[in-house]
Design a protein around this motif. Structure first.
Motif, short mmCIF file in Angstrom:
data_model
loop_
_atom_site.label_atom_id
_atom_site.label_comp_id
_atom_site.label_asym_id
_atom_site.label_seq_id
_atom_site.Cartn_x
_atom_site.Cartn_y
_atom_site.Cartn_z
N VAL A 186 35.48 7.24 21.90
CA VAL A 186 36.97 7.20 22.57
C VAL A 186 38.10 7.98 21.79
CG1 VAL A 186 38.60 5.01 22.38
CG2 VAL A 186 36.83 5.11 22.94
N ILE A 187 38.61 8.59 22.09
CA ILE A 187 39.98 9.02 22.56
C ILE A 187 41.38 8.61 22.47
CG2 ILE A 187 41.58 11.24 21.86
CD1 ILE A 187 38.41 12.66 22.98
N LEU A 188 41.83 8.55 21.20
CA LEU A 188 43.22 7.73 21.55
C LEU A 188 44.41 8.44 21.03
CD1 LEU A 188 42.22 4.65 19.18
CD2 LEU A 188 42.12 4.71 21.86
N ASP A 189 45.78 8.14 21.96
CA ASP A 189 46.96 9.12 22.03
C ASP A 189 48.04 8.02 20.01
OD1 ASP A 189 46.86 10.19 24.08
OD2 ASP A 189 47.73 8.79 25.40
N ALA A 190 47.32 7.16 19.70
CA ALA A 190 47.64 6.50 18.54
C ALA A 190 47.32 6.19 17.43
CB ALA A 190 48.86 5.19 19.22
N ASP A 191 47.72 5.90 16.24
CA ASP A 191 46.42 5.28 15.49
C ASP A 191 46.16 3.97 15.19
OD1 ASP A 191 45.26 4.82 13.12
OD2 ASP A 191 47.05 6.09 11.58
N PRO A 192 44.74 3.96 15.34
CA PRO A 192 44.31 2.52 15.63
C PRO A 192 44.61 1.64 13.72
CG PRO A 192 43.05 3.22 15.91
CD PRO A 192 43.74 4.47 15.74
N LEU A 193 44.89 2.30 12.84
CA LEU A 193 44.54 1.76 11.82
C LEU A 193 46.23 1.68 11.18
CD1 LEU A 193 42.26 4.58 9.87
CD2 LEU A 193 41.85 2.98 10.41
N ALA A 194 47.14 2.07 12.23
CA ALA A 194 48.14 1.81 12.37
C ALA A 194 48.91 0.84 12.21
CB ALA A 194 49.60 2.85 12.30
N ASP A 195 48.07 0.19 13.43
CA ASP A 195 48.34 -1.13 14.59
C ASP A 195 47.27 -1.02 15.53
OD1 ASP A 195 48.78 -2.65 16.84
OD2 ASP A 195 50.87 -1.93 16.67
N ILE A 196 46.72 -1.67 15.48
CA ILE A 196 45.01 -2.10 16.10
C ILE A 196 45.38 -2.41 17.65
CG2 ILE A 196 45.60 -4.53 15.46
CD1 ILE A 196 42.64 -2.34 15.85
N HIS A 197 46.50 -2.68 17.77
CA HIS A 197 47.08 -2.50 19.36
C HIS A 197 47.07 -1.03 19.79
CE1 HIS A 197 48.29 -6.06 17.88
NE2 HIS A 197 48.00 -6.78 18.49
N ASN A 198 46.86 -0.39 19.18
CA ASN A 198 46.84 1.03 19.57
C ASN A 198 44.89 1.42 19.96
OD1 ASN A 198 49.58 1.94 19.27
ND2 ASN A 198 49.22 2.45 17.20
N LEU A 199 44.25 0.35 20.01
CA LEU A 199 43.07 1.02 20.89
C LEU A 199 43.48 0.99 22.30
CD1 LEU A 199 40.45 -1.69 18.53
CD2 LEU A 199 41.10 1.32 18.66
N ARG A 200 44.31 0.55 22.86
CA ARG A 200 45.17 -0.15 24.62
C ARG A 200 45.15 1.25 24.74
NH1 ARG A 200 46.98 -6.25 25.84
NH2 ARG A 200 46.23 -6.98 24.13
N LYS A 201 46.13 2.67 23.78
CA LYS A 201 46.30 3.86 24.20
C LYS A 201 45.33 4.64 24.68
CE LYS A 201 51.10 2.45 22.26
NZ LYS A 201 52.09 3.04 21.16
N LEU A 202 44.73 4.67 25.24
CA LEU A 202 43.42 5.20 25.40
C LEU A 202 43.96 6.74 26.13
CD1 LEU A 202 40.27 4.50 25.83
CD2 LEU A 202 40.54 4.25 28.06
N HIS A 203 43.32 7.80 26.06
CA HIS A 203 43.47 8.97 25.89
C HIS A 203 42.36 9.55 27.33
CE1 HIS A 203 45.56 12.89 26.13
NE2 HIS A 203 44.31 13.60 26.13
#
Length: 504
Positions: free
Chosen positions: A455-472
């Motif tokens: 899964v490629i993400l547009d933002a860092d999920p370690l900085a904010d776990i909600h960035n898992l929603r920023k799916l690329h």
């Protein structure tokens, strides 16, 4: 409610181009270059990584300069993005199995389309980065048919492992599952129950251990990927133990002989203890011991035996928890006003009704979940995601936290709310899920030799776990998924509304 972002049309064009290139080149190498890799093992992230994919598997992974990219390989530029393993949900319900209220009409109408419905759910899961699911209660025949089609590359969707029936229970209109009076069951409902039970329902509770051994073998011959049995009844307060210790041990032994995992639904302290001692591999919703808090010794036993805890995290964190707090405040006010007028009777029924009004079970479950995490248990996310009624029959909207796909992401977010670090939560939603699947050799982490579920993400999920929603983008089995096409055919789902402004 903040929903997962849909695929950007520009990315759809890029993915289409990559797919076209790969189709022309045959089994061409693909290199994902420049992303920060979170491999699912819980260690530090790897900046500017290179992930080389060949024939659906990870051929090499390393930092810049450590992996040679073959000439002619397709490069996916992921600089400034993050990569995590494909997500795994260890408790879903892909088939439509009805219910006593608004889902009955839906099941009657859509019963002939179960295969389409299973595939639709698996495709929705995939659009949120959920590449593998364990279906722990559903109709075995459509589940295994769609499972096999996806595995053979004839259909696109999350990889499915299916249990079929919960052994020892009947179908959705049975006494054991729904306390349904059998004199009121219709012909259609009776046929649905039999289709669910697959000869592994309520009659097994009457068998001797040796008779049960034969029945379990016969059920396993039908092709479930794992076995789930009712260690206790489905209903609670009072909750009854479903099988004797000897019977449970037989079910575990016969299933382990086939190399398959065993799950239990056991929702009392001693009922769960019996199942653990029988040798089970996975506990579905181990935090549910209504109305009791989990004793320390039971949490230690689960940790010591490394029994996987598939938690209903999304139903007691995030939006669900905020709803509970609001509902509790309103219920407390109503109860206080009613008490001023007339003191409530001191009966067991009144105590249970008060606890239900206040949502005490949610608070108990949350405390149990925190205890299991602190005890060092192997935790995974299991959403119990299910199909609600079709739009034309719906009475109450289904909670989004138990919706396919987005519910899994919300559950991983919820683990951070319960005390995990983002890295630990990602490991729970990937590596630990693979352990529950008995597929850690293939799935769950980004390592050489494993299936390329990424899964490629547009933002860092370690900085904010909600960035898992920023799916690329999503890659499953080495192939980029054309997310804009999914689900290919909507039967019960509706297109999502535009995403609201950021905020939680």
């Amino acid at each position: 409610m903040k929903r997962a972002r849909r695929l950007d049309p520009r990315l759809a064009v890029l993915i289409g181009a990559c797919l076209a290139i790969a189709a022309r080149a045959g089994a061409e190498d693909v290199a994902i270059v420049g992303a920060t890799l979170i491999d699912g093992n819980g260690g530090p992230p790897m900046p500017y990584s290179i992930i080389l994919v060949q024939d659906g598997r990870i051929a090499a992974v390393g930092a810049h300069g450590e992996v040679a990219i073959p000439a002619g390989a397709t490069r996916i530029d992921a600089k400034g993005r993050w990569v995590v393993p494909g997500l795994i949900d260890t408790n879903v319900h892909l088939s439509l199995y009805g219910g006593q209220r608004d889902r009955y009409e839906t099941l009657a109408k859509y019963w002939p389309r179960e295969n389409e419905i299973v595939l639709e759910a698996a495709q929705i899961d995939l659009t949120y980065g959920v590449t593998t699911v364990r279906d722990s209660y559903g109709f075995l025949v459509p589940l295994t048919q769609v499972r096999d089609a996806i595995a053979a590359g004839k259909a696109t969707g999350a990889r499915i492992l299916a249990a079929g029936n919960i052994v020892g229970w009947g179908g959705p209109y049975s006494v054991s599952f729904a306390l349904a009076p059998q004199r009121d069951v219709t012909r259609f409902q009776a046929e649905v129950d039999d289709a669910m039970a697959q000869d592994a329902g309520e009659t097994l509770a009457d068998m001797t251990p040796e008779e049960l051994r034969v029945a379990i073998d016969a059920y396993l011959d039908k092709g479930p990927d794992f076995l789930k049995y009712g260690g206790t009844s489905h209903f609670d307060e009072p909750t009854f133990i479903g099988f004797s210790p000897a019977a449970q041990q037989v079910m575990v032994e016969e299933t382990h002989k086939r190399g398959r995992a065993v799950d239990t639904h056991s929702t009392t302290i001693e009922g769960l203890r019996i199942s653990i001692l029988a040798g089970i591999d996975v506990i579905q919703h181990p935090e549910v011991l209504s109305p009791r808090e989990m004793p320390d010794d039971l949490a230690r036993l689960i940790a010591e035996r490394k029994v996987v805890c598939s938690m209903l995290v999304s139903t007691m964190t995030g939006d669900a928890w905020q709803k509970h707090l609001k509902d509790r405040a309103e219920a407390e006010k109503k109860l206080a006003d009613a008490t001023k007028k007339q003191p409530p009777p001191q009966t067991l029924y009144a105590e249970r009704k008060r606890a239900q009004d206040l949502g005490t079970d949610v608070e108990t479950r949350r405390a149990n979940a925190v205890k299991l995490i602190k005890a060092g248990c192997v935790v995974t996310v299991g959403t119990d995601s299910y199909w609600a009624a079709a739009p034309e029959f719906q009475i109450d909207p289904k909670p989004v936290w138990q919706s396919h796909g987005v519910g899994t992401v919300m559950a991983i977010e919820g683990l951070v709310e319960l005390g995990m670090t983002p890295a630990q939560a990602i490991t729970a939603g990937t590596r630990n899920g693979a352990i529950a699947c008995r597929r850690l050799d293939d799935l769950g982490t980004v390592e050489t030799g494993k299936i390329a579920d990424l899964v490629i993400l547009d933002a860092d999920p370690l900085a904010d776990i909600h960035n898992l929603r920023k799916l690329h983008a999503v890659m499953q089995g080495g192939k980029l998924v054309d997310l804009a096409r999914l689900p290919e055919r909507r039967v019960l789902s509706t297109p999502p509304a535009p995403e609201p402004a950021a905020g939680r």
